[in-house]
Design an enzyme around this catalytic site. Structure first.
Site, PDB file in Angstrom:
ATOM      1  CG  ASP A  43      -1.714   1.256   1.372  1.00  0.00           C
ATOM      2  OD1 ASP A  43      -2.753   1.360   0.683  1.00  0.00           O
ATOM      3  OD2 ASP A  43      -1.330   2.152   2.155  1.00  0.00           O
ATOM      4  CE1 TYR A  93       0.269   7.930   3.058  1.00  0.00           C
ATOM      5  CE2 TYR A  93       0.865   5.753   2.258  1.00  0.00           C
ATOM      6  CZ  TYR A  93       0.015   6.578   2.970  1.00  0.00           C
ATOM      7  OH  TYR A  93      -1.091   6.043   3.590  1.00  0.00           O
ATOM      8  CB  SER A 149      -8.751   6.093   3.137  1.00  0.00           C
ATOM      9  OG  SER A 149      -7.903   6.115   4.276  1.00  0.00           O
ATOM     10  CE  LYS A 189       8.125   2.976  18.864  1.00  0.00           C
ATOM     11  NZ  LYS A 189       8.684   2.916  17.481  1.00  0.00           N
ATOM     12  CD  GLN A 237      11.428  -1.754  12.549  1.00  0.00           C
ATOM     13  OE1 GLN A 237      11.225  -1.284  11.427  1.00  0.00           O
ATOM     14  NE2 GLN A 237      11.550  -0.994  13.620  1.00  0.00           N
ATOM     15  CG  ASN A 278       5.526  -5.915  12.124  1.00  0.00           C
ATOM     16  OD1 ASN A 278       5.501  -5.661  13.320  1.00  0.00           O
ATOM     17  ND2 ASN A 278       5.835  -5.004  11.216  1.00  0.00           N
TER      18      ASN A 278
END
Length: 342
Positions: free
Chosen positions: A56, A61, A162, A228, A306, A310
């Site tokens: 996506d 972005y 969205s 965190k 990461q 996930n």
């Protein structure tokens, strides 16, 4: 946790369509920026190895750079186009001072789609999202007609929404039915342990009426659910740079009474995660996956490690029992009541 098996990945239909998407996917909102092709390629490869098939992005972005990087990486990897699903989003534009450089006007949607495809180096995307509703006077009929044209021109296969309200989504479906146009198939909403009411209550009728799909963003509440920030704002974390005004707003929210309460809940979730042999982040993702109205969860990462972490949520999701869910709900104490909303 045990080593991940690609067979652990599951695929769900995206709304009332035959399009199957991996229940965990990869997105480039905050993680794909300029000069990040190498890292993005490594993350793509790691995600692909774990069965991810949905990627996506959006025109806004990194001011279009995310689409550009995605396009270059897809070309380098040389995957068969029919094997992966790509979505982008139109609304915000970027850098244009023209009043027509953003929004959901027919002009911006048609021109914006062409620009996105050029950056992605693709002939079409699988799904194009209306990144926000246009509440500045653009008629819904114009919006639905423009997306219908984009699909009929072969530049997208489906369109979606969205952060639209349930009423706006219903309005789009009404217009599509009235004029014989193409209706949206899915919504991309924020959804996490602390942000549940819209997804679980407001949208509930949409799941029943249209089998409306969902591509969830911010599943870890901006990193809060990773734990965190349990002991403050360490350097290198998203809220570690106090000189950044945007970061400062996020820190102020976590330093508020509401933010402190969220962190306390994360601390209380830790023993459940430890019992399951996982991280609080994996537990948070697994909790969302138990909701069958989730089509896919968009995860982000700046390192391949990461991505791998996930993906571990897939194993946790299968281990979550009703007893685990009950303990989590007692800690969160925020389960939406659909009947009270309506």
């Amino acid at each position: 946790m045990t080593e991940f098996d690609p067979k652990d990945m599951e695929y769900r239909f995206l709304g009332n369509t035959g399009l199957r998407v991996s229940i965990l996917s990869y997105g480039g909102w905050l993680t794909v920026k300029e000069d990040s092709e190498r890292i993005t390629k490594e993350c793509f490869e790691e995600a692909w190895k774990h069965g991810v098939n949905f990627f996506d992005t959006a025109e806004v972005y990194a001011n279009g750079e995310c689409e550009t990087v995605f396009g270059k990486v897809f070309k380098e990897l040389g995957w068969t186009r029919s094997d992966y699903v790509v979505s982008t989003k139109l609304y915000f534009g970027f850098g244009e001072k023209s009043p027509n450089g953003r929004g959901l006007s027919r002009k911006h949607l048609i021109e914006g789609m062409d620009k996105s495809l050029k950056r992605l180096q693709m002939d079409y995307v699988d799904v194009v999202f209306a990144h926000r509703p246009d509440r500045e006077g653009v008629p819904m009929e114009e919006v639905v007609r423009a997306f219908t044209q984009i699909i009929q021109d072969g530049k997208a296969i489906y369109w979606a929404t969205s952060e639209w309200s349930a009423f706006e989504i219903e309005h789009a479906h009404h217009i599509a039915t009235k004029y014989g146009l193409i209706a949206p198939i899915a919504e991309q909403p924020q959804y996490n342990m602390f942000h549940r009411n819209r997804f679980e209550a407001e949208y509930y009728p949409l799941y029943q009426l249209y089998k409306y799909g969902t591509t969830v963003w911010s599943p870890l509440a901006g990193g809060v659910l990773t734990g965190k920030y349990n002991d403050g704002f360490a350097p290198g974390t998203r809220f570690g740079d106090a000189s950044n005004p945007v970061v400062q707003r996020g820190r102020s929210r976590l330093e508020s009474a509401e933010g402190k309460a969220m962190i306390e809940k994360v601390k209380k979730l830790t023993p459940i995660a430890e019992e399951l042999g996982c991280t609080t982040a994996q537990l948070a993702l697994a909790f969302l996956l138990k909701n069958t109205n989730v089509s896919t969860i968009i995860t982000g990462s700046t390192r391949a490690e990461q991505v791998k972490e996930n993906m571990g949520a897939l194993q946790v999701y299968k281990k979550l029992t009703d007893e685990h869910i009950e303990k989590i709900e007692q800690i969160l104490d925020n389960k939406p009541d659909y009947l009270k909303l309506y």
